[in-house]
Design an enzyme around this catalytic site. Structure first.
Site, short mmCIF file in Angstrom:
data_model
loop_
_atom_site.label_atom_id
_atom_site.label_comp_id
_atom_site.label_asym_id
_atom_site.label_seq_id
_atom_site.Cartn_x
_atom_site.Cartn_y
_atom_site.Cartn_z
N ASP A 149 0.82 -1.21 0.00
CA ASP A 149 0.00 0.00 0.00
C ASP A 149 0.86 1.27 0.00
O ASP A 149 2.09 1.20 0.09
CB ASP A 149 -0.93 -0.05 1.23
N TRP A 183 -3.02 3.42 -5.84
CA TRP A 183 -4.29 4.07 -6.23
C TRP A 183 -4.21 4.85 -7.54
O TRP A 183 -5.08 5.69 -7.82
CB TRP A 183 -4.80 4.99 -5.10
N GLY A 184 -3.16 4.61 -8.32
CA GLY A 184 -3.04 5.32 -9.60
C GLY A 184 -2.49 6.73 -9.45
O GLY A 184 -2.38 7.46 -10.44
N ASP A 185 -2.11 7.12 -8.23
CA ASP A 185 -1.66 8.50 -7.99
C ASP A 185 -0.46 8.89 -8.84
O ASP A 185 -0.31 10.04 -9.23
CB ASP A 185 -1.25 8.67 -6.52
N ASP A 204 -10.21 3.62 -3.42
CA ASP A 204 -10.96 2.42 -3.01
C ASP A 204 -12.38 2.37 -3.57
O ASP A 204 -13.07 3.37 -3.67
CB ASP A 204 -11.05 2.37 -1.48
C1 GLA Z 1 -6.05 1.29 1.42
C2 GLA Z 1 -6.23 0.29 0.29
C3 GLA Z 1 -7.36 -0.66 0.65
C4 GLA Z 1 -7.04 -1.38 1.95
C5 GLA Z 1 -6.79 -0.36 3.05
C6 GLA Z 1 -6.25 -1.00 4.33
O1 GLA Z 1 -7.14 2.13 1.53
O2 GLA Z 1 -6.51 0.95 -0.90
O3 GLA Z 1 -7.58 -1.61 -0.39
O4 GLA Z 1 -5.91 -2.19 1.77
O5 GLA Z 1 -5.84 0.62 2.65
O6 GLA Z 1 -6.03 -0.08 5.35
#
Ligand code: GLA
Length: 447
Positions: A149, A183-185, A204
């Site tokens: 992440d 997240w594509g950032d 998300d």
């Molecule tokens: C981010 C990720 C989610 C999940 C949460 C866990 O938001 O994008 O998919 O893994 O963290 O905290």
């Protein structure tokens, strides 16, 4: 350390890094499995993971191809005096190695989660400064998949941070799928082909077909919102390097037709299929959607080329995805809530794809088709007429008479791929090698 030892260590690191790459032979088709986050968030423990593995081994999910059982955030306890990470002793008292052994005994694989920063998104210890140590620990535990992440990443460059963990996994020596979650950032599709097996393209998801959930500093996206963000990205994904539009919300509260449409579109996108519902307690219709073999075959098609939106009429969007047997998947999506009449005059439609260099040639080629959700059959000699309910799809697989010939030669060809560090041979004897002069999925005859 004396001077000679220091030189040796430096050289050893240089060698490791010189040859560092993603593990070959993994994620030739989009990875399939389950992850704890969408349904359980931080409320997880080893019993849940064991029970999930038990359920998946017997309910048809494993047989359908869902092999990764992935623990998301909140499994972590503390680091010890030497810096090694340990699981939360209350929630995972038997340890991750025992859990991995158990999951493996069911014929499944175990995934785990960490973060580039010094804390994960939920505030547990992240891997910053401990990348090689953590990768080694995961390898010793028997972990098969790492989701990594991007929280608390201040001061880090994404490409460097993800490359470091890729190299750490490689140095640890155990094949693991590397799932990048930034997240594509930082537009990972532009630079991560040789780093991750998959990368998130958006923030998300949440279990809503059409909508945004605002949390102030961040927001969650509905299915349609995520779908629209994928449209420009298809040219960057393919075997071993997939765009990841986030994990599935099938079975988490949307209607049956919304679940079907969400799942169908993720298959049209050749998306990783990581289910996110409670495997121990599934409605029959949820299981039917997740395990439909014909629909899964669209996602798992060896060509690995994402579909594209070909035309739009009001709330109805028509998508096509080229398939390895020479045929096509076609998905008609009703984005609105009202039923819509749909008609498609094949002979007058131009369906061609400059990326895969495929042309359906409906005016000169006849196809037969099967409706993958109902089993009904038809052909392209007459105009297709249908009514698509709100938030639902019509999903067809089209085959032409010449498909079999294409399938027969498909076994003998060398696949030329971008995103492959070193050439390798897959289970069917096809050699994969990088050649950036070709589009993903292009092939030439074997030598
Ligand atoms: C981010 C990720 C989610 C999940 C949460 C866990 O938001 O994008 O998919 O893994 O963290 O905290």
């Amino acid at each position: 350390m004396n001077k000679l030892a220091a030189v040796f260590v430096a050289l050893a690191f240089a060698c490791v890094n010189l040859h560092a790459q993603k593990f070959p032979g993994l994620a030739l088709t989009p990875p399939m499995g389950w992850n704890s986050w969408n349904r359980f968030a931080g409320n997880i423990n080893e019993d849940l993971i064991r029970q999930t593995a038990d359920a998946m081994a017997t309910n048809g999910m494993k047989d359908a191809g869902y092999v990764y059982v992935n623990i998301d955030d909140c499994w972590h306890g503390e680091r010890d005096a030497q810096g090694f990470i340990h699981p939360d002793p209350q929630r995972f008292p038997s340890g991750i190695k025992a859990l991995a052994d158990y999951v493996h005994s069911k014929g499944l694989k175990l995934g785990i989660y960490s973060d580039v920063g010094d804390k994960t998104c939920a505030g547990r210890p992240g891997s910053r400064g401990h990348e090689y140590q953590d990768a080694l620990t995961y390898a010793q535990w028997g972990v098969d998949y790492l989701k990594y992440d991007w929280c608390n990443a201040e001061g880090l460059k994404a490409e460097g941070a993800y490359t470091t963990m890729r190299d750490a996994i490689h140095a640890a020596g155990r094949p693991m799928i590397f799932s990048m979650c930034e997240w594509g950032d930082n537009e990972p599709w532009l630079w991560a082909g040789d780093i991750g097996h998959l990368w998130r393209t958006t923030g998300d998801i949440f279990a809503k077909f059409d909508g945004v959930l605002n949390h102030g500093s961040w927001h969650q996206n509905g299915v349609l919102q995520i779908l629209d963000m994928q449209k420009p990205l298809r040219i960057y994904a393919g075997p071993r390097h997939w765009n990841d539009p986030d994990m599935l919300e099938v079975g988490n509260g949307m209607s049956e037709s919304e679940d079907r449409a969400h799942f169908s579109m993720w298959c049209m996108l050749a998306a990783p299929l990581i289910s996110g519902n409670d495997q121990r307690d599934m409605k029959p219709e949820t299981l039917r959607i997740l395990t439909d073999k014909d629909v899964l075959a669209v996602d798992q098609d060896k060509l690995g080329i994402e579909g594209f939106a070909c035309s739009t009429n009001g709330t109805v969007e028509t998508w096509f995805k080229p398939l390895a047997d020479g045929g096509w998947a076609m998905c008609v999506l009703n984005r609105g809530t009202e039923p819509q009449k749909f008609s498609f005059d094949w002979k007058n439609e131009d369906v061609s794809d400059s990326f895969s260099k495929r042309d359906a040639n409906f005016s000169t080629t006849d196809y037969t088709f099967q409706n993958l959700w109902t089993g009904e059959t038809g052909d392209t000699k007459k105009i297709l007429s249908a009514e698509i309910p709100g938030h639902d799809v019509l999903l067809l697989r089209l085959k032409s008479g010449s498909d079999n010939a294409a399938a027969a030669t498909a076994q003998k060809i060398i696949r030329i791929k971008a995103g492959v560090g070193a050439p390798f041979t897959d289970e069917e004897g096809n050699v994969w090698e990088a050649d950036h002069g070709f589009a993903d999925g292009d092939t030439v005859e074997g030598k």
